[in-house]
Design a protein around this motif. Sequence first.
Motif, PDB file in Angstrom:
ATOM      1  N   ARG A   3      -2.517 -14.752   1.912  1.00  0.00           N
ATOM      2  CA  ARG A   3      -2.608 -13.645   0.675  1.00  0.00           C
ATOM      3  C   ARG A   3      -3.213 -12.220   1.898  1.00  0.00           C
ATOM      4  NH1 ARG A   3      -3.245 -12.926  -4.131  1.00  0.00           N
ATOM      5  NH2 ARG A   3      -3.067 -15.606  -4.736  1.00  0.00           N
ATOM      6  N   CYS A   4      -4.075 -12.742   2.674  1.00  0.00           N
ATOM      7  CA  CYS A   4      -4.742 -10.892   3.740  1.00  0.00           C
ATOM      8  C   CYS A   4      -3.363 -10.293   4.004  1.00  0.00           C
ATOM      9  CB  CYS A   4      -5.109 -11.335   4.705  1.00  0.00           C
ATOM     10  SG  CYS A   4      -4.225 -12.489   5.407  1.00  0.00           S
ATOM     11  N   GLU A   5      -1.666 -11.520   4.556  1.00  0.00           N
ATOM     12  CA  GLU A   5      -0.434 -10.484   4.687  1.00  0.00           C
ATOM     13  C   GLU A   5       0.109  -9.711   3.047  1.00  0.00           C
ATOM     14  OE1 GLU A   5       1.975 -13.165   7.602  1.00  0.00           O
ATOM     15  OE2 GLU A   5       0.642 -14.288   7.120  1.00  0.00           O
ATOM     16  N   LEU A   6      -0.172 -10.279   2.522  1.00  0.00           N
ATOM     17  CA  LEU A   6       0.405  -9.624   1.199  1.00  0.00           C
ATOM     18  C   LEU A   6      -0.226  -8.290   0.703  1.00  0.00           C
ATOM     19  CD1 LEU A   6       2.616 -10.137  -1.067  1.00  0.00           C
ATOM     20  CD2 LEU A   6       0.744 -11.192  -2.559  1.00  0.00           C
ATOM     21  N   LYS A   9       1.052  -5.551   3.203  1.00  0.00           N
ATOM     22  CA  LYS A   9       2.497  -5.351   2.944  1.00  0.00           C
ATOM     23  C   LYS A   9       1.875  -4.397   1.360  1.00  0.00           C
ATOM     24  CE  LYS A   9       4.619  -8.671   5.175  1.00  0.00           C
ATOM     25  NZ  LYS A   9       5.954  -8.493   5.908  1.00  0.00           N
ATOM     26  N   VAL A  10       1.449  -4.793   0.838  1.00  0.00           N
ATOM     27  CA  VAL A  10       1.765  -3.519  -0.953  1.00  0.00           C
ATOM     28  C   VAL A  10       0.609  -2.655  -1.182  1.00  0.00           C
ATOM     29  CG1 VAL A  10       0.536  -4.662  -3.038  1.00  0.00           C
ATOM     30  CG2 VAL A  10       1.851  -5.765  -2.368  1.00  0.00           C
ATOM     31  N   GLN A  11      -0.022  -2.463   0.330  1.00  0.00           N
ATOM     32  CA  GLN A  11      -0.951  -1.494   0.791  1.00  0.00           C
ATOM     33  C   GLN A  11      -0.276   0.064  -0.006  1.00  0.00           C
ATOM     34  OE1 GLN A  11      -4.307  -1.986  -0.177  1.00  0.00           O
ATOM     35  NE2 GLN A  11      -4.557  -0.056  -0.855  1.00  0.00           N
ATOM     36  N   PHE A  12       0.061  -0.212   0.832  1.00  0.00           N
ATOM     37  CA  PHE A  12       1.716   1.105   0.775  1.00  0.00           C
ATOM     38  C   PHE A  12       2.072   1.671  -0.977  1.00  0.00           C
ATOM     39  CE2 PHE A  12       5.522   3.112   1.662  1.00  0.00           C
ATOM     40  CZ  PHE A  12       4.531   4.452   2.235  1.00  0.00           C
ATOM     41  N   ILE A  13       2.877   0.214  -0.852  1.00  0.00           N
ATOM     42  CA  ILE A  13       2.985  -0.044  -2.668  1.00  0.00           C
ATOM     43  C   ILE A  13       2.041   0.481  -3.006  1.00  0.00           C
ATOM     44  CG2 ILE A  13       4.278  -0.908  -4.320  1.00  0.00           C
ATOM     45  CD1 ILE A  13       5.683  -2.846  -1.750  1.00  0.00           C
ATOM     46  N   ARG A  14       1.216   0.304  -3.032  1.00  0.00           N
ATOM     47  CA  ARG A  14      -0.064   0.053  -4.439  1.00  0.00           C
ATOM     48  C   ARG A  14      -0.277   1.679  -4.517  1.00  0.00           C
ATOM     49  NH1 ARG A  14      -4.952  -3.550  -5.059  1.00  0.00           N
ATOM     50  NH2 ARG A  14      -6.132  -2.896  -6.472  1.00  0.00           N
ATOM     51  N   ASN A  15      -0.466   2.335  -3.202  1.00  0.00           N
ATOM     52  CA  ASN A  15      -1.118   3.672  -2.958  1.00  0.00           C
ATOM     53  C   ASN A  15       0.113   5.047  -3.280  1.00  0.00           C
ATOM     54  OD1 ASN A  15      -3.195   2.587  -1.654  1.00  0.00           O
ATOM     55  ND2 ASN A  15      -2.867   3.385   0.442  1.00  0.00           N
ATOM     56  N   SER A  16       1.301   4.443  -3.029  1.00  0.00           N
ATOM     57  CA  SER A  16       2.400   5.266  -3.717  1.00  0.00           C
ATOM     58  C   SER A  16       2.650   5.322  -5.122  1.00  0.00           C
ATOM     59  CB  SER A  16       3.373   5.064  -3.128  1.00  0.00           C
ATOM     60  OG  SER A  16       3.665   5.133  -1.286  1.00  0.00           O
ATOM     61  N   ALA A  53      -5.416  -3.339 -12.992  1.00  0.00           N
ATOM     62  CA  ALA A  53      -5.155  -5.088 -13.777  1.00  0.00           C
ATOM     63  C   ALA A  53      -3.608  -5.174 -13.360  1.00  0.00           C
ATOM     64  CB  ALA A  53      -5.229  -5.108 -14.664  1.00  0.00           C
ATOM     65  N   LEU A  54      -2.770  -4.080 -12.153  1.00  0.00           N
ATOM     66  CA  LEU A  54      -0.948  -4.273 -12.272  1.00  0.00           C
ATOM     67  C   LEU A  54      -1.393  -4.749 -10.966  1.00  0.00           C
ATOM     68  CD1 LEU A  54       0.222  -0.470 -13.335  1.00  0.00           C
ATOM     69  CD2 LEU A  54       0.445  -2.705 -14.236  1.00  0.00           C
ATOM     70  N   TRP A  55      -2.432  -5.390 -10.343  1.00  0.00           N
ATOM     71  CA  TRP A  55      -2.269  -5.425  -8.888  1.00  0.00           C
ATOM     72  C   TRP A  55      -2.981  -6.894  -8.906  1.00  0.00           C
ATOM     73  CZ3 TRP A  55       2.281  -3.697  -6.930  1.00  0.00           C
ATOM     74  CH2 TRP A  55       1.918  -2.032  -6.771  1.00  0.00           C
ATOM     75  N   LEU A  56      -4.123  -7.387  -9.585  1.00  0.00           N
ATOM     76  CA  LEU A  56      -4.315  -8.705  -9.722  1.00  0.00           C
ATOM     77  C   LEU A  56      -3.659  -9.762  -8.935  1.00  0.00           C
ATOM     78  CD1 LEU A  56      -5.673  -8.724 -14.160  1.00  0.00           C
ATOM     79  CD2 LEU A  56      -7.198  -8.226 -11.488  1.00  0.00           C
ATOM     80  N   ASP A  59      -4.907  -9.052  -5.621  1.00  0.00           N
ATOM     81  CA  ASP A  59      -6.297  -9.804  -4.938  1.00  0.00           C
ATOM     82  C   ASP A  59      -6.599 -10.991  -5.538  1.00  0.00           C
ATOM     83  OD1 ASP A  59      -6.144  -6.978  -4.373  1.00  0.00           O
ATOM     84  OD2 ASP A  59      -7.073  -6.040  -6.038  1.00  0.00           O
ATOM     85  N   VAL A  60      -5.899 -11.880  -6.533  1.00  0.00           N
ATOM     86  CA  VAL A  60      -7.017 -12.864  -7.511  1.00  0.00           C
ATOM     87  C   VAL A  60      -6.179 -14.162  -7.136  1.00  0.00           C
ATOM     88  CG1 VAL A  60      -7.479 -13.842  -9.500  1.00  0.00           C
ATOM     89  CG2 VAL A  60      -8.282 -11.424  -8.799  1.00  0.00           C
ATOM     90  N   GLU A  61      -6.216 -15.547  -6.067  1.00  0.00           N
ATOM     91  CA  GLU A  61      -5.771 -16.109  -6.014  1.00  0.00           C
ATOM     92  C   GLU A  61      -5.233 -17.175  -7.587  1.00  0.00           C
ATOM     93  OE1 GLU A  61      -3.765 -18.844  -3.834  1.00  0.00           O
ATOM     94  OE2 GLU A  61      -4.934 -17.738  -3.050  1.00  0.00           O
ATOM     95  N   GLY A  62      -4.180 -17.053  -7.394  1.00  0.00           N
ATOM     96  CA  GLY A  62      -3.815 -18.127  -8.241  1.00  0.00           C
ATOM     97  C   GLY A  62      -3.498 -17.300 -10.179  1.00  0.00           C
TER      98      GLY A  62
END
Length: 106
Positions: A3-6, A9-16, A53-56, A59-62
């Motif tokens: 999860r921490c790797e994901l 990796k997603v942080q740049f996409i999320r910010n963009s 909510a698009l990124w749950l 951030d949220v396991e499961g």
Amino acid sequence: MKRCELQLKVQFIRNSIKSSLQEAANYEVGYKEKTPFAKTVRTCRQLLKVEPALWLFVDVEGVEPTNNTAQRRNLATGSIPVAKFRSYTSCGDMAPYQFWLPNSSG
């Protein structure tokens, strides 16, 4: 992938994506303007309201990053696909779309 790797990796996409939504939402459109441009601006404003909510799934396991659960639920309740078609992305890739019709007996 952990999860921490994901998340990294997603942080740049999320910010963009958030930045693009904010840029579009900042355009001025008339209150009753019905142009495609105005509708896009309003859609971006609405998406910004629920952006976290698009990124749950990140951030949220499961939480699944797909709508497979919803599709399984639709199939279990007797909903049927009413239309399938494909659309080409700007890169030339095909993106499938499917619309569901609720079971009329329920």
